[in-house]
Design a protein around this motif. Sequence first.
Motif, PDB file in Angstrom:
ATOM      1  N   PRO A 112       0.831  -1.210   0.000  1.00  4.77           N
ATOM      2  CA  PRO A 112       0.000   0.000   0.000  1.00  4.77           C
ATOM      3  C   PRO A 112       0.864   1.256   0.000  1.00  4.77           C
ATOM      4  CG  PRO A 112       0.002  -1.030   2.165  1.00  4.77           C
ATOM      5  CD  PRO A 112       0.704  -1.976   1.252  1.00  4.77           C
ATOM      6  N   PRO A 113       0.280   2.397  -0.380  1.00  7.95           N
ATOM      7  CA  PRO A 113       1.055   3.643  -0.438  1.00  7.95           C
ATOM      8  C   PRO A 113       1.709   3.998   0.895  1.00  7.95           C
ATOM      9  CG  PRO A 113      -1.045   3.923  -1.543  1.00  7.95           C
ATOM     10  CD  PRO A 113      -1.106   2.590  -0.870  1.00  7.95           C
ATOM     11  N   GLY A 114       1.030   3.700   2.004  1.00 10.11           N
ATOM     12  CA  GLY A 114       1.612   4.024   3.302  1.00 10.11           C
ATOM     13  C   GLY A 114       2.940   3.348   3.540  1.00 10.11           C
ATOM     14  N   PHE A 115       3.106   2.138   3.004  1.00 13.40           N
ATOM     15  CA  PHE A 115       4.379   1.423   3.120  1.00 13.40           C
ATOM     16  C   PHE A 115       5.469   2.162   2.360  1.00 13.40           C
ATOM     17  CE2 PHE A 115       7.366  -1.453   1.078  1.00 13.40           C
ATOM     18  CZ  PHE A 115       7.855  -2.199   2.141  1.00 13.40           C
ATOM     19  N   HIS A 116       5.148   2.566   1.156  1.00 13.08           N
ATOM     20  CA  HIS A 116       6.118   3.313   0.351  1.00 13.08           C
ATOM     21  C   HIS A 116       6.533   4.595   1.057  1.00 13.08           C
ATOM     22  CE1 HIS A 116       8.084   5.265  -2.979  1.00 13.08           C
ATOM     23  NE2 HIS A 116       7.177   6.208  -3.029  1.00 13.08           N
ATOM     24  N   LEU A 117       5.569   5.293   1.619  1.00 15.19           N
ATOM     25  CA  LEU A 117       5.867   6.559   2.282  1.00 15.19           C
ATOM     26  C   LEU A 117       6.649   6.359   3.570  1.00 15.19           C
ATOM     27  CD1 LEU A 117       2.373   8.180   1.738  1.00 15.19           C
ATOM     28  CD2 LEU A 117       4.494   8.836   0.607  1.00 15.19           C
ATOM     29  N   MET A 118       6.333   5.290   4.290  1.00 12.31           N
ATOM     30  CA  MET A 118       6.994   5.063   5.580  1.00 12.31           C
ATOM     31  C   MET A 118       8.431   4.584   5.426  1.00 12.31           C
ATOM     32  SD  MET A 118       5.976   2.397   8.642  1.00 12.31           S
ATOM     33  CE  MET A 118       4.418   3.188   9.007  1.00 12.31           C
ATOM     34  N   PHE A 119       8.653   3.627   4.512  1.00  7.03           N
ATOM     35  CA  PHE A 119       9.949   2.963   4.452  1.00  7.03           C
ATOM     36  C   PHE A 119      10.830   3.383   3.281  1.00  7.03           C
ATOM     37  CE2 PHE A 119       7.262  -0.413   6.529  1.00  7.03           C
ATOM     38  CZ  PHE A 119       7.787  -0.201   7.795  1.00  7.03           C
ATOM     39  N   LEU A 120      10.227   3.884   2.206  1.00  8.58           N
ATOM     40  CA  LEU A 120      10.995   4.022   0.984  1.00  8.58           C
ATOM     41  C   LEU A 120      11.124   5.439   0.470  1.00  8.58           C
ATOM     42  CD1 LEU A 120       9.504   0.935  -0.869  1.00  8.58           C
ATOM     43  CD2 LEU A 120      11.611   1.051   0.434  1.00  8.58           C
ATOM     44  N   ASP A 121      10.117   6.282   0.677  1.00  2.48           N
ATOM     45  CA  ASP A 121      10.170   7.625   0.123  1.00  2.48           C
ATOM     46  C   ASP A 121      11.311   8.410   0.758  1.00  2.48           C
ATOM     47  OD1 ASP A 121       8.498  10.683   0.264  1.00  2.48           O
ATOM     48  OD2 ASP A 121       9.115   9.700  -1.569  1.00  2.48           O
ATOM     49  N   GLY A 122      11.909   9.260  -0.033  1.00  2.69           N
ATOM     50  CA  GLY A 122      13.052  10.020   0.456  1.00  2.69           C
ATOM     51  C   GLY A 122      14.322   9.633  -0.279  1.00  2.69           C
ATOM     52  N   ASP A 123      14.298   8.466  -0.925  1.00  6.27           N
ATOM     53  CA  ASP A 123      15.431   8.033  -1.736  1.00  6.27           C
ATOM     54  C   ASP A 123      14.875   7.600  -3.082  1.00  6.27           C
ATOM     55  OD1 ASP A 123      17.790   7.211  -2.755  1.00  6.27           O
ATOM     56  OD2 ASP A 123      18.155   5.608  -1.328  1.00  6.27           O
ATOM     57  N   LYS A 124      14.441   8.561  -3.867  1.00  6.59           N
ATOM     58  CA  LYS A 124      13.678   8.262  -5.078  1.00  6.59           C
ATOM     59  C   LYS A 124      14.469   7.459  -6.102  1.00  6.59           C
ATOM     60  CE  LYS A 124      10.290  11.966  -4.857  1.00  6.59           C
ATOM     61  NZ  LYS A 124       9.624  13.052  -5.595  1.00  6.59           N
ATOM     62  N   ASP A 125      15.804   7.574  -6.071  1.00  4.34           N
ATOM     63  CA  ASP A 125      16.603   6.818  -7.029  1.00  4.34           C
ATOM     64  C   ASP A 125      16.563   5.320  -6.736  1.00  4.34           C
ATOM     65  OD1 ASP A 125      19.149   9.383  -7.186  1.00  4.34           O
ATOM     66  OD2 ASP A 125      17.338   9.085  -8.383  1.00  4.34           O
ATOM     67  N   SER A 126      16.273   4.939  -5.512  1.00  4.34           N
ATOM     68  CA  SER A 126      16.300   3.520  -5.149  1.00  4.34           C
ATOM     69  C   SER A 126      14.917   2.971  -4.799  1.00  4.34           C
ATOM     70  CB  SER A 126      17.252   3.288  -3.974  1.00  4.34           C
ATOM     71  OG  SER A 126      16.790   3.965  -2.823  1.00  4.34           O
ATOM     72  N   SER A 127      13.875   3.750  -5.004  1.00  3.40           N
ATOM     73  CA  SER A 127      12.524   3.244  -4.752  1.00  3.40           C
ATOM     74  C   SER A 127      11.557   3.925  -5.709  1.00  3.40           C
ATOM     75  CB  SER A 127      12.107   3.504  -3.300  1.00  3.40           C
ATOM     76  OG  SER A 127      12.131   4.875  -3.000  1.00  3.40           O
ATOM     77  N   THR A 128      11.037   3.135  -6.633  1.00  4.09           N
ATOM     78  CA  THR A 128      10.211   3.709  -7.686  1.00  4.09           C
ATOM     79  C   THR A 128       8.922   2.924  -7.867  1.00  4.09           C
ATOM     80  OG1 THR A 128      12.265   4.250  -8.855  1.00  4.09           O
ATOM     81  CG2 THR A 128      10.187   4.470 -10.078  1.00  4.09           C
ATOM     82  N   PRO A 129       7.764   3.514  -7.543  1.00  5.04           N
ATOM     83  CA  PRO A 129       6.493   2.870  -7.887  1.00  5.04           C
ATOM     84  C   PRO A 129       6.300   2.881  -9.405  1.00  5.04           C
ATOM     85  CG  PRO A 129       6.205   4.554  -6.177  1.00  5.04           C
ATOM     86  CD  PRO A 129       7.559   4.752  -6.772  1.00  5.04           C
ATOM     87  N   ILE A 130       5.970   1.715  -9.973  1.00  5.74           N
ATOM     88  CA  ILE A 130       5.834   1.655 -11.430  1.00  5.74           C
ATOM     89  C   ILE A 130       4.421   1.275 -11.881  1.00  5.74           C
ATOM     90  CG2 ILE A 130       8.272   1.126 -11.777  1.00  5.74           C
ATOM     91  CD1 ILE A 130       7.370  -1.799 -12.345  1.00  5.74           C
ATOM     92  N   LEU A 131       3.639   0.622 -11.018  1.00  9.11           N
ATOM     93  CA  LEU A 131       2.276   0.222 -11.347  1.00  9.11           C
ATOM     94  C   LEU A 131       1.437   0.221 -10.088  1.00  9.11           C
ATOM     95  CD1 LEU A 131       2.954  -2.888 -13.671  1.00  9.11           C
ATOM     96  CD2 LEU A 131       2.097  -0.655 -14.421  1.00  9.11           C
ATOM     97  N   GLN A 132       0.127   0.128 -10.259  1.00  5.87           N
ATOM     98  CA  GLN A 132      -0.753  -0.087  -9.114  1.00  5.87           C
ATOM     99  C   GLN A 132      -1.619  -1.312  -9.387  1.00  5.87           C
ATOM    100  OE1 GLN A 132      -3.411   3.184  -8.415  1.00  5.87           O
ATOM    101  NE2 GLN A 132      -4.670   2.752 -10.199  1.00  5.87           N
ATOM    102  N   LEU A 133      -2.250  -1.828  -8.317  1.00  5.68           N
ATOM    103  CA  LEU A 133      -3.049  -3.046  -8.438  1.00  5.68           C
ATOM    104  C   LEU A 133      -4.493  -2.772  -8.043  1.00  5.68           C
ATOM    105  CD1 LEU A 133      -3.183  -6.082  -8.986  1.00  5.68           C
ATOM    106  CD2 LEU A 133      -2.621  -6.467  -6.577  1.00  5.68           C
TER     107      LEU A 133
END
Length: 317
Positions: A112-133
């Motif tokens: 879910p988006p909250g996971f991306h925001l909590m753990f991954l956002d802030g380092d955009k070069d190493s975390s990229t959402p590419i699709l949704q389900l």
Amino acid sequence: MSSDSSQTSVKQSLRGVLSEWLRRAAGCVCLAALLLAITNSQAQEIASYLMVKYGDESADPEMAMDFLADLSRYLEQAPCFRGKLVRGWIANTPELAKALMEKHQPVLAFAPPGFHLMFLDGDKDSSTPILQLPRFGAEIERYYLVASKSGPENLRQLQGHTVRSTFSVDSKYLRAVVFPREFAPGDFFKLQPSGNLADEVFLMVENESGGFGTGETGAASALLFDEETKRFFEEDEMVWPKLKTIWSSDPLPRDLVICIGDSWTNERKEQLRDALLTMPDGPQGEALLELMQSSGFGAIDAGMLTQVVRKYRAHGK
């Protein structure tokens, strides 16, 4: 020494030499096999992915074992994972998701988006959402507050009251993104977890005060549903007529497919995107999508996701 004795001695010597040769040869074969096995295991790199489904009881390693194995086999056929052994992990709480992230360092997440925001956002070069389900035919996610017919009429009337929910969403996502700041859970109303939402619905509609206030019955004043939970209760012709929706969130992104780490070139991202977008075209992918209650992956609403990221960052810690 007789001729027979000499022949016997020579035969015994030859047997000894042959036995020693076979023993050494067998040892060399075993050593070669061991070295080959080590080489093969080293050559077949492991790539891990993480499936995150907050609050879903079926998102359990044992219960999801077959699904994870099938999805791993499907991903191994994608060019971006060619030659790699793909392994899947699953989590239904933010705490477990964090632990699996640290231990297995997945290169891919369905979350879910909250996971991306909590753990991954802030380092955009190493975390990229590419699709949704999308799931259950819904292209967007929403959250809903549901009360009994005689309960509160709107969100404002919940001030100081108790709201319950069974799914687990990190509190910052709820406070920063889902709810307006002036109605933040924990400040404006109490948000409590529940182990059985069906029981919560029964308590709420049977409460003498109409579910408005817990009183002696322990009923919540309202329940917080996500899109999937709301659809489930809407299908109950005995229960849903006794309930009403008193608030709904703005449209939010669905679960995301997130590439993690700096190994993802643009070409590999495109290969993964193609592999997921074509899942409905074959029986293996179609069966996996059915288990995920989806007709197929889709493009991300970039504007919506950008707005969510902006709200999350503006909220602070």
